[in-house]
Design an enzyme around this catalytic site. Sequence first.
Site, short mmCIF file in Angstrom:
data_model
loop_
_atom_site.label_atom_id
_atom_site.label_comp_id
_atom_site.label_asym_id
_atom_site.label_seq_id
_atom_site.Cartn_x
_atom_site.Cartn_y
_atom_site.Cartn_z
N GLN A 1 0.82 -1.23 0.00
CA GLN A 1 0.00 0.00 0.00
C GLN A 1 0.84 1.26 0.00
OE1 GLN A 1 -3.08 0.12 -0.61
NE2 GLN A 1 -3.65 -2.02 -0.33
N CYS B 1 -11.53 -8.74 0.71
CA CYS B 1 -11.78 -10.18 0.81
C CYS B 1 -12.82 -10.48 1.89
CB CYS B 1 -10.49 -10.95 1.07
SG CYS B 1 -9.20 -10.00 1.82
N1 PMP Z 1 -0.41 -6.78 1.29
C1 PMP Z 1 -1.24 -5.73 1.40
C2 PMP Z 1 -1.02 -4.73 2.49
C3 PMP Z 1 -2.29 -5.59 0.50
O1 PMP Z 1 -3.11 -4.55 0.60
C4 PMP Z 1 -2.46 -6.57 -0.52
C5 PMP Z 1 -3.62 -6.47 -1.50
N2 PMP Z 1 -4.85 -6.26 -0.91
C6 PMP Z 1 -1.57 -7.63 -0.58
C7 PMP Z 1 -0.56 -7.70 0.35
C8 PMP Z 1 -1.69 -8.68 -1.66
O2 PMP Z 1 -1.34 -8.13 -2.88
P1 PMP Z 1 -1.58 -8.88 -4.28
O3 PMP Z 1 -2.96 -8.56 -4.69
O4 PMP Z 1 -0.57 -8.27 -5.19
O5 PMP Z 1 -1.32 -10.32 -4.05
#
Ligand code: PMP
Length: 411
Positions: free
Chosen positions: A180, A327
């Site tokens: 982020q 999610c």
């Molecule tokens: N870490 C954080 C803090 C996230 O916000 C996210 C995505 N929501 C992820 C990891 C996972 O990222 P990716 O969609 O690239 O797998």
Amino acid sequence: MTDQPIYFDNNSTTFPAPEAVEAALSAISEHWGNPSSTHSFGQKARHALERAREGVARMLNCTPAELVFNSGATEGNNTALYSALEALPDRKHIITTRVEHSSVLEVVRYLAESGYRVTELSVDRLGHIDLDELRNEISGDTALVSLMWANNETGVLNPVAAAGDIAKQFGALLHVDAAQAAGKLPIDLTEHAAIDYLTISGHKFHALKGCGALFVRRGAGCTALLRGGHHESGRRAGTENALGIVAMGAAARMVSAKLDEYAVHMRAMRDRLQTGLLNTIDDVVINGDQHERLPNTINAGFKYIDGEALLMMMDAEGISVSAGSACKSGSMEPSHVLLAMNVPLSAIHGSVRFCTSRYTTTDEVDTLVQKTAKIVKRLREMSPFGKDHKPAGLTAEQIAAHKAYFARASG
Ligand code: PMP
């Protein structure tokens, strides 16, 4: 006021920048060869890939050789955790925080079942860890400290530098999930020498989904989770996702050139939105520290209403936002982040995350404020429990059912 659909879910994913799309198209139509091939088609693709690596390295101020391209931050986080544990095999303790993304939390909880000792640091009401708790928990047995730079739900920032100093005093490795932070905050890895591993994800800063990078500081070990090829210097097997990589390279170059401008814009839109919401709607709380926070994020709790209902009505009005983390939407599980912060249940259930981007307009912000105010008012009027959650004219059974519903929903 705009009638167009409006998007305020930029911590879930971002609009692909035209520059990133153009780069991806060139990977399809021009340099589509296999970057591992030695012939000219392959070498053209290799050249584009390495140029993208330089672009990402510039954004993070590291060397291109310290970057491993992968499928995103989930893979980066998994790889970093396993790499650190393999690099320090005699140490059996991991420290992380209760508010990490599931791609860290679920992995460390799995590792806890196979013999590692795991400490999940708590957070206070504002979402901050306590560095004294870290000092008390860390020892010569700690292999890894893993913490996010910025929280995806609240935007709250962690004291990465101070935590790094503590980790180094005990010889522990430091992993930072910067999914982020990248594209919203300056990240200079020469200034953060304590960081051994850092994860980023292209789709969080206007590149494409399914592509990210793991920074592995020179000298820190990297354990390939995918084996069976020499790609990425033996650190991640599989023909590279050239499309995603060149798009990420283009997006990273834009961040390097214009981050200050983007951050000023995101913050101005975020602050206009927050002021608008607080001025037009009663009983709204902002969850998390409002100062030590990403420039684009608001986590707002609308008391006495249900976030899922709010989301559905906003969607019907053409507004896309998230309740807590994406999610979790669709299930009634409350956010583990807000629970860890001890946010009152009355606010957790009506919590919504609004995230601006460099493309957000004032018209979109003003439309969002107006529509949110209308929907919140309607939902509160519809509630049989009234604005104060005080049941009027309900039977004891109805009140008990209501309480049970909220107790269940809050775990
Ligand atoms: N870490 C954080 C803090 C996230 O916000 C996210 C995505 N929501 C992820 C990891 C996972 O990222 P990716 O969609 O690239 O797998």
